[in-house]
Write a protein that holds these residues in place. Structure first.
Motif, PDB file in Angstrom:
ATOM      1  N   CYS A   1       0.265  24.952  31.649  1.00 24.05           N
ATOM      2  CA  CYS A   1      -0.688  24.576  32.703  1.00 24.05           C
ATOM      3  C   CYS A   1      -0.606  23.080  32.990  1.00 24.05           C
ATOM      4  O   CYS A   1      -0.665  22.653  34.150  1.00 24.05           O
ATOM      5  N   PHE A   2      -0.461  22.280  31.943  1.00 27.78           N
ATOM      6  CA  PHE A   2      -0.387  20.826  32.105  1.00 27.78           C
ATOM      7  C   PHE A   2       0.810  20.436  32.970  1.00 27.78           C
ATOM      8  O   PHE A   2       0.687  19.630  33.890  1.00 27.78           O
ATOM      9  N   VAL A   3       1.952  21.014  32.697  1.00 33.18           N
ATOM     10  CA  VAL A   3       3.164  20.708  33.451  1.00 33.18           C
ATOM     11  C   VAL A   3       2.991  21.076  34.924  1.00 33.18           C
ATOM     12  O   VAL A   3       3.504  20.399  35.812  1.00 33.18           O
ATOM     13  N   ARG A   4       2.248  22.144  35.168  1.00 30.98           N
ATOM     14  CA  ARG A   4       2.018  22.589  36.547  1.00 30.98           C
ATOM     15  C   ARG A   4       0.792  21.920  37.170  1.00 30.98           C
ATOM     16  O   ARG A   4       0.352  22.294  38.244  1.00 30.98           O
ATOM     17  N   VAL A   5       0.252  20.921  36.482  1.00 28.48           N
ATOM     18  CA  VAL A   5      -0.890  20.112  36.925  1.00 28.48           C
ATOM     19  C   VAL A   5      -2.129  20.984  37.181  1.00 28.48           C
ATOM     20  O   VAL A   5      -2.901  20.753  38.094  1.00 28.48           O
ATOM     21  N   GLN A   6      -2.303  21.969  36.347  1.00 26.73           N
ATOM     22  CA  GLN A   6      -3.535  22.767  36.326  1.00 26.73           C
ATOM     23  C   GLN A   6      -4.365  22.237  35.155  1.00 26.73           C
ATOM     24  O   GLN A   6      -4.492  22.868  34.107  1.00 26.73           O
ATOM     25  N   LEU A   7      -4.890  21.032  35.364  1.00 25.39           N
ATOM     26  CA  LEU A   7      -5.457  20.273  34.255  1.00 25.39           C
ATOM     27  C   LEU A   7      -6.734  20.868  33.684  1.00 25.39           C
ATOM     28  O   LEU A   7      -6.952  20.807  32.472  1.00 25.39           O
ATOM     29  N   ASP A   8      -7.598  21.431  34.518  1.00 27.20           N
ATOM     30  CA  ASP A   8      -8.823  22.037  33.988  1.00 27.20           C
ATOM     31  C   ASP A   8      -8.501  23.190  33.040  1.00 27.20           C
ATOM     32  O   ASP A   8      -9.086  23.311  31.968  1.00 27.20           O
ATOM     33  N   GLU A   9      -7.570  24.027  33.465  1.00 28.49           N
ATOM     34  CA  GLU A   9      -7.184  25.149  32.611  1.00 28.49           C
ATOM     35  C   GLU A   9      -6.457  24.655  31.361  1.00 28.49           C
ATOM     36  O   GLU A   9      -6.673  25.163  30.257  1.00 28.49           O
TER      37      GLU A   9
END
Length: 91
Positions: free
Chosen positions: A44-52
């Protein structure tokens, strides 16, 4: 670069399936389950889905902490959680 991110998108269902299997076989409070949460969080971090990502990193840290503050994975888990929090604040 878009091809690379497509691969991360493709990987996510596999990470989630692995988490389900690990929770069934080892339970929630197990080192392998914590690592599965961490892998989902990194994805998720790599895909910039930071909340998740933050949510999954927090679960991973919580599980590892329940195994003992001196657990070998604790430092790495906390560093990854801090990295995500910094990214969220732009620091």
């Amino acid at each position: 670069m878009s091809g690379l991110f497509a691969r991360f998108d493709e990987a996510e269902p596999n990470f989630r399936k692995a988490l389900e299997i690990l929770q069934r076989t080892h339970g929630h409070d197990h080192q392998r389950t914590a690592r599965a949460y961490s892998m989902i969080a990194e994805n998720c971090f790599v895909r910039v889905q930071l909340d998740e990502a933050l949510s999954h990193f927090e679960v991973a840290v919580s599980i590892i902490a329940s195994l003992g503050e001196d657990h070998p994975d604790m430092q790495t888990a906390c560093e990854r959680l801090a990295k995500c929090k910094r990214a969220m604040t732009g620091a």
